[in-house]
Enzyme design. Sequence first.
Site, mmCIF file in Angstrom:
data_model
loop_
_atom_site.group_PDB
_atom_site.id
_atom_site.type_symbol
_atom_site.label_atom_id
_atom_site.label_comp_id
_atom_site.label_asym_id
_atom_site.label_seq_id
_atom_site.Cartn_x
_atom_site.Cartn_y
_atom_site.Cartn_z
ATOM 1 N N ALA A 62 -1.311 35.191 51.525
ATOM 2 C CA ALA A 62 -1.252 33.938 50.749
ATOM 3 C C ALA A 62 -0.245 33.007 51.406
ATOM 4 O O ALA A 62 0.726 33.458 52.023
ATOM 5 C CB ALA A 62 -0.829 34.246 49.321
ATOM 6 N N GLY A 101 -2.605 39.095 51.043
ATOM 7 C CA GLY A 101 -3.906 38.588 50.606
ATOM 8 C C GLY A 101 -4.950 38.665 51.698
ATOM 9 O O GLY A 101 -6.139 38.765 51.410
ATOM 10 N N GLU A 104 -6.265 41.994 51.355
ATOM 11 C CA GLU A 104 -7.007 42.076 50.078
ATOM 12 C C GLU A 104 -8.399 41.459 50.235
ATOM 13 O O GLU A 104 -9.386 41.979 49.718
ATOM 14 C CB GLU A 104 -6.195 41.410 48.975
ATOM 15 C CG GLU A 104 -4.977 42.245 48.587
ATOM 16 C CD GLU A 104 -3.992 41.506 47.720
ATOM 17 O OE1 GLU A 104 -3.644 40.342 48.034
ATOM 18 O OE2 GLU A 104 -3.550 42.092 46.713
ATOM 19 N N GLU A 124 3.957 42.397 50.430
ATOM 20 C CA GLU A 124 4.400 41.553 49.320
ATOM 21 C C GLU A 124 5.780 41.929 48.776
ATOM 22 O O GLU A 124 6.566 41.075 48.403
ATOM 23 C CB GLU A 124 3.377 41.593 48.180
ATOM 24 C CG GLU A 124 2.113 40.813 48.471
ATOM 25 C CD GLU A 124 1.070 41.608 49.245
ATOM 26 O OE1 GLU A 124 1.401 42.642 49.848
ATOM 27 O OE2 GLU A 124 -0.099 41.167 49.253
HETATM 28 N N1 T1G Z 1 2.552 31.634 54.451
HETATM 29 C C1 T1G Z 1 2.967 30.468 54.987
HETATM 30 N N2 T1G Z 1 3.480 30.337 56.245
HETATM 31 C C2 T1G Z 1 3.561 31.460 56.967
HETATM 32 C C3 T1G Z 1 3.153 32.717 56.481
HETATM 33 C C4 T1G Z 1 2.625 32.778 55.156
HETATM 34 N N3 T1G Z 1 2.177 33.913 54.617
HETATM 35 N N4 T1G Z 1 3.372 33.628 57.451
HETATM 36 C C5 T1G Z 1 3.900 32.968 58.488
HETATM 37 N N5 T1G Z 1 4.012 31.670 58.215
HETATM 38 C C6 T1G Z 1 4.516 30.617 59.103
HETATM 39 C C7 T1G Z 1 5.964 30.849 59.481
HETATM 40 O O1 T1G Z 1 6.820 30.298 58.491
HETATM 41 C C8 T1G Z 1 6.057 30.119 60.807
HETATM 42 O O2 T1G Z 1 6.122 28.733 60.505
HETATM 43 C C9 T1G Z 1 4.680 30.348 61.423
HETATM 44 O O3 T1G Z 1 3.802 30.697 60.336
HETATM 45 C C10 T1G Z 1 4.683 31.477 62.421
HETATM 46 O O4 T1G Z 1 5.272 32.609 61.751
HETATM 47 C C11 T1G Z 1 -1.718 37.378 46.889
HETATM 48 C C12 T1G Z 1 0.887 37.204 47.197
HETATM 49 C C13 T1G Z 1 1.821 36.847 60.252
HETATM 50 C C14 T1G Z 1 3.096 38.688 61.366
HETATM 51 O O5 T1G Z 1 4.170 38.376 54.074
HETATM 52 O O6 T1G Z 1 4.635 38.535 58.717
HETATM 53 O O7 T1G Z 1 -0.368 37.495 50.403
HETATM 54 O O8 T1G Z 1 8.331 28.248 61.615
HETATM 55 O O9 T1G Z 1 7.058 33.032 63.450
HETATM 56 O O10 T1G Z 1 5.942 36.099 64.767
HETATM 57 O O11 T1G Z 1 -1.209 39.611 47.357
HETATM 58 O O12 T1G Z 1 4.353 35.398 60.194
HETATM 59 O O13 T1G Z 1 6.184 27.902 62.871
HETATM 60 O O14 T1G Z 1 6.782 26.380 60.922
HETATM 61 O O15 T1G Z 1 6.415 34.808 61.720
HETATM 62 O O16 T1G Z 1 3.467 35.518 65.163
HETATM 63 C C15 T1G Z 1 1.935 38.200 52.476
HETATM 64 C C16 T1G Z 1 4.230 36.925 56.495
HETATM 65 C C17 T1G Z 1 2.114 36.930 51.734
HETATM 66 C C18 T1G Z 1 3.041 37.765 56.065
HETATM 67 C C19 T1G Z 1 3.001 36.410 62.360
HETATM 68 N N6 T1G Z 1 1.980 37.953 53.903
HETATM 69 N N7 T1G Z 1 4.112 36.507 57.878
HETATM 70 O O17 T1G Z 1 4.229 36.598 63.026
HETATM 71 O O18 T1G Z 1 4.800 34.195 63.583
HETATM 72 S S1 T1G Z 1 2.121 37.212 49.979
HETATM 73 C C20 T1G Z 1 3.124 38.051 54.590
HETATM 74 C C21 T1G Z 1 4.372 37.377 58.886
HETATM 75 C C22 T1G Z 1 0.508 37.586 49.604
HETATM 76 C C23 T1G Z 1 -1.147 38.327 47.915
HETATM 77 C C24 T1G Z 1 0.281 38.066 48.213
HETATM 78 C C25 T1G Z 1 4.303 36.803 60.275
HETATM 79 C C26 T1G Z 1 3.022 37.200 61.054
HETATM 80 P P1 T1G Z 1 6.906 27.751 61.559
HETATM 81 P P2 T1G Z 1 5.996 33.708 62.636
HETATM 82 P P3 T1G Z 1 4.622 35.631 64.241
#
Ligand code: T1G
Length: 644
Positions: A62, A101, A104, A124
């Site tokens: 998400a 998500g 999911e 999460e």
């Molecule tokens: N949402 C918004 N922005 C995100 C994002 C996310 N989930 N993940 C990364 N970004 C942005 C980050 O801020 C950065 O922005 C750019 O993307 C590159 O990120 C309903 C509720 C995917 C492994 O926790 O683990 O789903 O600084 O430097 O090293 O059940 O990003 O460039 O402007 O980290 O290649 C669950 C979090 C959400 C994944 C990639 N998902 N992200 O790593 O790039 S909750 C996460 C990561 C959810 C559901 C629930 C990593 C990556 P900027 P980066 P990377």
Amino acid sequence: MTLLTVRRDGEIAVVTLDNPPVNAISEAVRKELFEMVGQIDADPGLRAAVLICAGRTFLAGADVREFGKPPVEPHLPDVVDRIEAAEKPWVAAIHGAALGGGFEIAMGCRFRVAVESARVGLPEVTLGVIPGASGTVRTPRLAGVEAAVELVTSGRPLSAAKAQKAGLLDAVVSGDLESGAVAFARKALGADLPMPVSKRPLEQMPEEFWQGARKTASKAGHQAPLRALDSICFATEHGFSEAMAHERETFLDLRGSDEAAALRHVFFAERAAPKPAALKGIEPRPFKSVGVIGGGTMGAGIAGACREAGMEIILIERDAEAVARGLDNVGKIFDGAVKRGKISEEGRAERMAGVRGSSDYAELAQVDLVIEAVFEEIGVKRAVFAELGRVCRSDALLATNTSYLDPRAIAEGLPNPERFIGLHFFSPAHIMKLLEIVPTPDTAPDVLATGFALGRALNKMPVQAGICEGFIGNRILKRYRAEAEGLVLQGVAISEIDAAMRDYGFRMGPFEAQDLGGLDIAFLQREGARAAGREVAETLGDVLVRAGRKGQKTAGGWYDYAEGDRTPQPSAAVSELLGERISGSLDLPRSEIAERLVGAMAAEGQAILDEGIAQAPQDIDLVEVHGYGFPRWKGGPMFAVAAS
Ligand code: T1G
């Protein structure tokens, strides 16, 4: 449709999502996916769909930036259900990472295939929430309860191979993912389809399983892992729809929590810090070959970290015996990695082949970068840099790892001072993520940019710090300890102060931590300052060190320690030594103790900001979280005090 494109491959629709940078699931993505299912179902020429992503990764979860806003339909659980209920089966084609998500949605698909390098996970809880789109309800149906508990409560992703073994993936494809997924879909159409995940049975687990899992989950220190576990347990005892409602309620409850806000703060701060806007477009210098001066704990750790990142290392020590010891110290770091199963013996050998030792500075004539990690004494350091100034290339970066000395004094008289910088690693340097980058007024912008590029290459958390005693982290540590001693002098028991900070979320309180690290380190710094003529007030710690109480290493510091036992015991000797100054008679609530100490850290942080030593409050929070054990789910001292 702007984020989704569809290509027909015969009777298979290839649906590609392109929402850079990580295909986060925004409101627009949810809307387009929801509508796409109907379109494909309505097309008589199509029999199945492959969902694939452009760019570096499958859906990364998400869009965390939407967490602070009211949820908008279609909600993600509804999108997942829509895909699962589609007349025509969907196949998730995963590369990069299918997280939260994103995974999911993949579980709503009838099949999941991935390339070998892909990872799948439900992180999460690391954001202070739980999966909110069936992660705690579908995962146990797909992989079994035990695997689901591990995946969801740890938040740690799995490799494609492990995910396939757990039943989370149907196939790992080699070669081109899209064609592999289309071929998989075509073949699947020739057989009976598996049951949709939501319809699959769920195993019951004995109470002792849940008790053990609760014990593990509660070690996280914040509530999300326990709440996630509770949601999985509920799913094993109720029907799918009831369990989904329970999960959603829990997710929405946590999404608004202080912990989730704090963890999101750290999440975004961690992604901003390594790429300072001020350095955008400035080309770093190369750092393929690195000299490390000093093969002690710090030098070996730095050499090991740089070697792990693929750099060629020359370790310099004063003589052949010290060189051998230094190389042995680096070897021990890789031995540890072999023991933990992180690398093979061959991997260790390959790493050590790239580390050579010498006592001859002339070996550094062609290196790109030298990092000094010798004894913390200005004369010793200045002698090292005088030699480096003579032998190294004029454009080679020269860095000091000093933690307390003034980098300007170390660099005095150095030719080409623009290539000098402070790189303050934290011990053990191959493990601790924090790296304080300390430019002098002469440091060139591309040298500063190289410091950050090195931080990224080492997978560190680089934070820029201005020059003052202790830079950011050790300056705040000094204030934190002084405040803690102040509470002792006001009558609060030492053990209560430590207990209060453990309750707050630290692994150890300030006094236990000093006993572990050694009281003499800070004592020597104070004595050095006094010897240099500076007015440094006597501390309670001074009294203890002068009495030979340096901490665990002398079986006694603030606490006593039985032989071979690290459990701190209140010390009669300390009461004797510090006398009436520590009455231990003031009963402050632990929450107030923590508030006082965190408040002191934030006050020092504000002074650091006002003096321009730190660039932003979130940098101070990152220093504390990554260098001093501040609990991430509190966000750091600046966030915690601003949020209180
Ligand atoms: N949402 C918004 N922005 C995100 C994002 C996310 N989930 N993940 C990364 N970004 C942005 C980050 O801020 C950065 O922005 C750019 O993307 C590159 O990120 C309903 C509720 C995917 C492994 O926790 O683990 O789903 O600084 O430097 O090293 O059940 O990003 O460039 O402007 O980290 O290649 C669950 C979090 C959400 C994944 C990639 N998902 N992200 O790593 O790039 S909750 C996460 C990561 C959810 C559901 C629930 C990593 C990556 P900027 P980066 P990377």
